[in-house]
Design a protein around this motif. Structure first.
Motif, short mmCIF file in Angstrom:
data_model
loop_
_atom_site.label_atom_id
_atom_site.label_comp_id
_atom_site.label_asym_id
_atom_site.label_seq_id
_atom_site.Cartn_x
_atom_site.Cartn_y
_atom_site.Cartn_z
N THR A 23 24.89 -0.68 -13.94
CA THR A 23 25.06 -0.33 -12.51
C THR A 23 25.74 -1.86 -12.03
O THR A 23 26.80 -1.73 -11.30
N ILE A 24 25.39 -3.10 -12.44
CA ILE A 24 25.88 -4.05 -11.84
C ILE A 24 27.60 -4.40 -12.42
O ILE A 24 28.46 -4.64 -11.71
N LEU A 25 27.68 -4.38 -13.67
CA LEU A 25 28.93 -4.47 -14.36
C LEU A 25 29.96 -3.27 -13.78
O LEU A 25 31.02 -3.69 -13.39
N THR A 26 29.31 -2.19 -13.67
CA THR A 26 30.20 -1.08 -12.89
C THR A 26 30.59 -1.45 -11.67
O THR A 26 31.80 -1.16 -11.13
N PHE A 27 29.79 -2.13 -10.64
CA PHE A 27 30.08 -2.36 -9.14
C PHE A 27 31.08 -3.55 -9.40
O PHE A 27 32.18 -3.67 -8.62
N LEU A 28 30.95 -4.47 -10.25
CA LEU A 28 31.94 -5.76 -10.31
C LEU A 28 33.52 -5.23 -10.91
O LEU A 28 34.33 -6.08 -10.92
N MET A 29 33.46 -4.00 -11.14
CA MET A 29 34.57 -3.46 -11.75
C MET A 29 35.75 -3.33 -10.68
O MET A 29 36.93 -3.44 -11.16
N ASP A 30 35.54 -3.69 -9.33
CA ASP A 30 36.33 -3.52 -8.37
C ASP A 30 37.38 -4.73 -8.42
O ASP A 30 38.21 -4.93 -7.53
N GLY A 31 37.25 -5.72 -9.24
CA GLY A 31 37.86 -6.85 -9.18
C GLY A 31 37.42 -7.94 -8.11
O GLY A 31 38.24 -8.98 -7.89
N ARG A 32 36.67 -7.67 -7.27
CA ARG A 32 36.24 -8.64 -6.22
C ARG A 32 35.13 -9.40 -6.39
O ARG A 32 34.22 -9.21 -7.38
N PHE A 33 34.89 -10.50 -5.77
CA PHE A 33 33.80 -11.37 -5.85
C PHE A 33 32.74 -11.03 -4.90
O PHE A 33 33.09 -10.28 -3.81
N HIS A 34 31.22 -10.83 -5.38
CA HIS A 34 30.34 -10.30 -4.64
C HIS A 34 29.10 -11.08 -4.70
O HIS A 34 29.12 -11.79 -5.72
N THR A 35 28.37 -11.37 -3.72
CA THR A 35 26.90 -12.26 -3.58
C THR A 35 26.08 -11.57 -4.49
O THR A 35 26.05 -10.28 -4.66
N VAL A 36 24.94 -12.12 -4.77
CA VAL A 36 23.75 -11.88 -5.78
C VAL A 36 23.16 -10.81 -5.08
O VAL A 36 22.81 -9.54 -5.59
N HIS A 37 23.00 -11.00 -3.57
CA HIS A 37 22.32 -9.94 -2.68
C HIS A 37 22.91 -8.66 -2.67
O HIS A 37 22.49 -7.59 -2.56
N GLU A 38 24.21 -8.41 -2.49
CA GLU A 38 25.27 -7.49 -2.60
C GLU A 38 24.96 -6.64 -3.95
O GLU A 38 24.90 -5.56 -3.81
N ILE A 39 24.88 -7.42 -4.91
CA ILE A 39 24.97 -6.91 -6.24
C ILE A 39 23.45 -6.30 -6.47
O ILE A 39 23.29 -5.08 -7.09
N ALA A 40 22.54 -6.92 -6.00
CA ALA A 40 21.26 -6.46 -6.03
C ALA A 40 20.83 -5.18 -5.26
O ALA A 40 19.99 -4.35 -5.96
#
Length: 92
Positions: A23-40
């Motif tokens: 789920t985390i890796l899929t979310f990060l596939m958008d190419g943008r930077f995200h905070t730990v809180h957003e990812i969690a």
């Protein structure tokens, strides 16, 4: 990574076997930077658990990050990681 610079497939398999990790890796596939809180929040896990996963991914060379104030932002380091994730999700 192995001494030859190749990923250790046992470690990679362990990282991709966990639903939160995917789920985390899929979310990060958008190419943008995200905070730990957003990812969690997206992975429906605690910030500390997300940090644990992110540290593992960073140690494999899968993520880039930067700090701004008290926040840490993460992004996939290259498209090869996104392709690996896609193949894993699609069962290729």
């Amino acid at each position: 990574m192995t001494e030859q610079g190749l990923p250790n497939m046992i470690d990679v398999t362990k990282l991709l076997a966990d639903q939160s990790s995917l789920t985390i890796l899929t979310f990060l596939m958008d190419g943008r930077f995200h905070t730990v809180h957003e990812i969690a929040k997206v992975a429906t896990i605690k910030d500390q658990t997300a940090s644990y996963h992110l540290k593992k991914f960073y140690n494999e060379g899968w993520l880039d990050y930067y700090k701004r104030g008290k926040f840490v932002y993460y992004q996939l380091s290259n498209l090869d990681i996104a392709h690996l994730i896609e193949r894993t999700i699609n069962g290729d």
